[in-house]
Design a protein around this motif. Sequence first.
Motif, short mmCIF file in Angstrom:
data_model
loop_
_atom_site.label_atom_id
_atom_site.label_comp_id
_atom_site.label_asym_id
_atom_site.label_seq_id
_atom_site.Cartn_x
_atom_site.Cartn_y
_atom_site.Cartn_z
N VAL A 271 0.84 -1.20 0.00
CA VAL A 271 0.00 0.00 0.00
C VAL A 271 0.87 1.25 0.00
O VAL A 271 0.62 2.21 -0.75
CB VAL A 271 -0.95 0.00 1.21
CG1 VAL A 271 -1.65 1.34 1.36
CG2 VAL A 271 -1.99 -1.12 1.06
N LYS A 272 1.91 1.24 0.83
CA LYS A 272 2.81 2.40 0.90
C LYS A 272 3.52 2.63 -0.43
O LYS A 272 3.67 3.78 -0.87
CB LYS A 272 3.84 2.18 2.02
CG LYS A 272 4.74 3.39 2.26
CD LYS A 272 5.70 3.13 3.41
CE LYS A 272 6.62 4.34 3.63
NZ LYS A 272 7.60 4.09 4.72
N ALA A 273 3.95 1.54 -1.09
CA ALA A 273 4.65 1.68 -2.38
C ALA A 273 3.74 2.31 -3.43
O ALA A 273 4.18 3.13 -4.24
CB ALA A 273 5.13 0.31 -2.85
N VAL A 274 2.46 1.95 -3.41
CA VAL A 274 1.51 2.53 -4.37
C VAL A 274 1.25 3.99 -4.00
O VAL A 274 1.24 4.87 -4.88
CB VAL A 274 0.19 1.73 -4.38
CG1 VAL A 274 -0.86 2.44 -5.24
CG2 VAL A 274 0.42 0.32 -4.90
N ALA A 282 -1.97 -2.02 -7.09
CA ALA A 282 -1.97 -3.34 -6.47
C ALA A 282 -3.40 -3.87 -6.43
O ALA A 282 -4.36 -3.09 -6.36
CB ALA A 282 -1.42 -3.28 -5.05
N TYR A 283 -3.52 -5.17 -6.49
CA TYR A 283 -4.81 -5.82 -6.27
C TYR A 283 -4.95 -5.96 -4.77
O TYR A 283 -4.28 -6.77 -4.14
CB TYR A 283 -4.83 -7.18 -6.97
CG TYR A 283 -6.18 -7.87 -6.91
CD1 TYR A 283 -7.17 -7.55 -7.83
CD2 TYR A 283 -6.44 -8.85 -5.96
CE1 TYR A 283 -8.41 -8.19 -7.79
CE2 TYR A 283 -7.67 -9.50 -5.91
CZ TYR A 283 -8.64 -9.16 -6.83
OH TYR A 283 -9.86 -9.80 -6.78
N TYR A 284 -5.80 -5.12 -4.18
CA TYR A 284 -5.84 -4.98 -2.72
C TYR A 284 -7.07 -5.62 -2.11
O TYR A 284 -8.20 -5.39 -2.56
CB TYR A 284 -5.80 -3.50 -2.34
CG TYR A 284 -5.96 -3.29 -0.84
CD1 TYR A 284 -4.88 -3.43 0.01
CD2 TYR A 284 -7.21 -2.98 -0.28
CE1 TYR A 284 -5.02 -3.28 1.39
CE2 TYR A 284 -7.35 -2.82 1.10
CZ TYR A 284 -6.26 -2.97 1.92
OH TYR A 284 -6.39 -2.82 3.27
N LEU A 285 -6.85 -6.40 -1.04
CA LEU A 285 -7.93 -6.96 -0.24
C LEU A 285 -7.65 -6.68 1.23
O LEU A 285 -6.51 -6.84 1.68
CB LEU A 285 -8.06 -8.47 -0.44
CG LEU A 285 -8.46 -8.96 -1.83
CD1 LEU A 285 -8.36 -10.48 -1.91
CD2 LEU A 285 -9.88 -8.50 -2.20
N MET A 322 -9.26 -2.88 -7.01
CA MET A 322 -8.38 -2.16 -7.94
C MET A 322 -7.65 -1.07 -7.16
O MET A 322 -8.09 0.08 -7.08
CB MET A 322 -9.19 -1.57 -9.09
CG MET A 322 -10.04 -2.60 -9.83
SD MET A 322 -9.04 -3.74 -10.82
CE MET A 322 -8.88 -2.80 -12.32
N GLY A 323 -6.51 -1.44 -6.59
CA GLY A 323 -5.80 -0.55 -5.67
C GLY A 323 -4.86 0.42 -6.35
O GLY A 323 -3.66 0.16 -6.45
N THR A 324 -5.39 1.54 -6.81
CA THR A 324 -4.56 2.60 -7.37
C THR A 324 -4.22 3.61 -6.27
O THR A 324 -4.71 3.50 -5.14
CB THR A 324 -5.30 3.31 -8.50
OG1 THR A 324 -6.49 3.92 -7.96
CG2 THR A 324 -5.70 2.33 -9.60
#
Length: 337
Positions: A271-274, A282-285, A322-324
Amino acid sequence: MVARTAGLLALAALLLAGCVNPQTGAQATQQATPGASPGGQKRIAFFGFAKANSFTAATFAGVEEHARARGATAEFFDPNFDAQAQVRQIQDAVTSKRFTVFVVQANDGAAVVPAIEAAVRAGITVVVQFTPVGTRYDTGAPQVDGTITLVDVPVANGAALGTLAVEACRSRKLDPCQVAYLEGLKALPLDNARTNAAVETLEKSPEVKLAAQVEGGYTQDSGRKAMQDVLQREPGVDVVIGSSQAIAGAEAVAKGKPILYIANGGSRQVVKAVQEGRWYAAYYLPVRTLGAKAAELGLDKAEGKQVPTATTMTDLAPGRGMGTKETLAGVTGEYDE
């Protein structure tokens, strides 16, 4: 056959008549609940991928937290990524009659089917969590009658990764756009289904060229090796997709290159890198939250409440997974790599 069946039914009726429990009301209901303690406390058995896996540990933390809030207990069964060991653990737990609810994170969704069927027959509430139980990877619907599902559909996961890669290409107006896919493990049918969906999505965009497709695995070491292979073939690669661990390894190899990374995973580090712009998406859950949801669904059903038969994990995730940078604003992640 009719006469024999009638005789068996009559015998069953006589046996039941001779075994009537004089207790009534809540006390009788509690004692009838599979796996409940004499005081009615419900027990959850959690069958995870491996205790040493941070993703699984975070899932169990959510299960345990919700169980405690409901006056229930939760126990972790650790197969250490061994599919057959997990099958034996489920079978033994059914036999023990100690548990009201199973939350199952299957290492091999096909191998566990007979054990899950046995659990359902025993009156245990079974929540299929994250990976489908069965042989289909394109649906979140239960593939074993009587189970509840809270899963991440592998085909949808792959399609989402492909879509994020296409968006990354278009963010820089790259045409052609060289994409490398670091797939998980070729030996796993689930990974193959995800890979095929990602590749099909990429191939629908004319400006995208699949420049490399290699096994990236789920460690930083395997990601480093895969990225070295990619850069030897395509030193000008624009976008790289892979597991969050593999992407971390790939980034270390390709330092200084203006590559857009797409990670499959949602740890705090990802999450921090994005959010910092180092990785595109990242595909985030929300893993811990989804563990708690699995416990909630299982306990609710065990208590006779109406619950949805199938829930897709992305329904509970920011941006539907869809973790942008935009959709992950304010998100911290729920586990560490």
